[in-house]
Design a protein around this motif. Sequence first.
Motif, PDB file in Angstrom:
ATOM      1  N   ASP A  58     -61.710   3.979  45.802  1.00 22.80           N
ATOM      2  CA  ASP A  58     -61.427   3.457  44.471  1.00 22.80           C
ATOM      3  C   ASP A  58     -59.938   3.544  44.141  1.00 22.80           C
ATOM      4  N   PRO A  59     -59.469   2.792  43.143  1.00 18.71           N
ATOM      5  CA  PRO A  59     -58.100   2.932  42.661  1.00 18.71           C
ATOM      6  C   PRO A  59     -57.846   4.352  42.161  1.00 18.71           C
ATOM      7  N   ALA A  60     -56.624   4.806  42.267  1.00 20.43           N
ATOM      8  CA  ALA A  60     -56.304   6.198  41.957  1.00 20.43           C
ATOM      9  C   ALA A  60     -56.601   6.574  40.508  1.00 20.43           C
ATOM     10  N   ASP A  61     -56.371   5.644  39.578  1.00 19.74           N
ATOM     11  CA  ASP A  61     -56.645   5.996  38.180  1.00 19.74           C
ATOM     12  C   ASP A  61     -58.134   6.194  37.945  1.00 19.74           C
ATOM     13  N   ASP A  62     -58.973   5.371  38.576  1.00 21.67           N
ATOM     14  CA  ASP A  62     -60.418   5.558  38.469  1.00 21.67           C
ATOM     15  C   ASP A  62     -60.834   6.879  39.108  1.00 21.67           C
ATOM     16  N   LYS A  63     -60.236   7.179  40.258  1.00 18.49           N
ATOM     17  CA  LYS A  63     -60.587   8.415  40.952  1.00 18.49           C
ATOM     18  C   LYS A  63     -60.206   9.648  40.142  1.00 18.49           C
ATOM     19  N   LEU A  64     -59.018   9.614  39.533  1.00 19.96           N
ATOM     20  CA  LEU A  64     -58.601  10.770  38.754  1.00 19.96           C
ATOM     21  C   LEU A  64     -59.541  10.988  37.574  1.00 19.96           C
ATOM     22  N   GLU A  65     -59.961   9.906  36.941  1.00 15.08           N
ATOM     23  CA  GLU A  65     -60.902  10.028  35.821  1.00 15.08           C
ATOM     24  C   GLU A  65     -62.221  10.638  36.300  1.00 15.08           C
ATOM     25  N   ARG A  66     -62.777  10.116  37.395  1.00 16.59           N
ATOM     26  CA  ARG A  66     -64.052  10.633  37.901  1.00 16.59           C
ATOM     27  C   ARG A  66     -63.915  12.066  38.377  1.00 16.59           C
ATOM     28  N   LEU A  67     -62.780  12.379  39.008  1.00 18.09           N
ATOM     29  CA  LEU A  67     -62.542  13.728  39.516  1.00 18.09           C
ATOM     30  C   LEU A  67     -62.562  14.740  38.374  1.00 18.09           C
ATOM     31  N   LEU A  68     -61.837  14.460  37.317  1.00 16.89           N
ATOM     32  CA  LEU A  68     -61.748  15.406  36.211  1.00 16.89           C
ATOM     33  C   LEU A  68     -63.070  15.540  35.467  1.00 16.89           C
ATOM     34  N   GLN A  69     -63.763  14.420  35.271  1.00 15.68           N
ATOM     35  CA  GLN A  69     -65.062  14.488  34.609  1.00 15.68           C
ATOM     36  C   GLN A  69     -66.058  15.296  35.438  1.00 15.68           C
ATOM     37  N   ALA A  70     -66.085  15.057  36.742  1.00 10.82           N
ATOM     38  CA  ALA A  70     -67.017  15.778  37.607  1.00 10.82           C
ATOM     39  C   ALA A  70     -66.679  17.262  37.652  1.00 10.82           C
TER      40      ALA A  70
END
Length: 211
Positions: free
Chosen positions: A89-101
């Motif tokens: 995924d794009p990095a901004d999407d990944k950072l969002e999912r990473l922090l939420q998880a």
Amino acid sequence: MKRPRGGSPERLPDPSNPPDERLLALAGQHLKQFGAAQVTVVGIADAAGMTHANVYRYFASKAALIDAVAGQWLKRVETLIAAIADAPDPADDKLERLLQAWARTHRDLLRDDPHLFDVYCAATQTRRAIVRRHRARMRQLTERVLDEGTVTGKFDPRDRDRALLLITDVTFRFINPVSIRLDGEMPDDLADQRMAALIRVVLRALAKGYV
């Protein structure tokens, strides 16, 4: 099958597993049911069908055994976050999912295994080795996503270290176990909404080069 006092029957670990794995599994069960103060090396050894002296061949102390149980959970968190960091995924999407998880796993632990959460809190407050290693690993994974976003143009930070500090500071309340315990009564949907609002601020700041 042995029945721990005041609880349901123990699920005995697979006897074909190595002794240290069986001891960890039993320690995790006892910790979840009784809490760290009530866990004993003798009780775990008895459930494993060995002498308590045998336990010390694998773990130097009860504290080391309990820390190893917490370490297993931290490793599972790292595996989950690494899978997100390595996704296409794009990095901004990944950072969002990473922090939420990352935040959600902490709330899940508080709800599902409060005694293990207590151990994690204590380890965090006393800066024990398992927590220091975990923090270093999580920082590496966060850095990986930040650097990827910088290379691909999703992020444009002026200072990489300040950008990492922004991520840490903004999300502290939802990731530090001591803070999560204080917010223990907060409904999950509200916690998700508040976390999402902060993540939007972080992503905008990274994209616009505010830090």
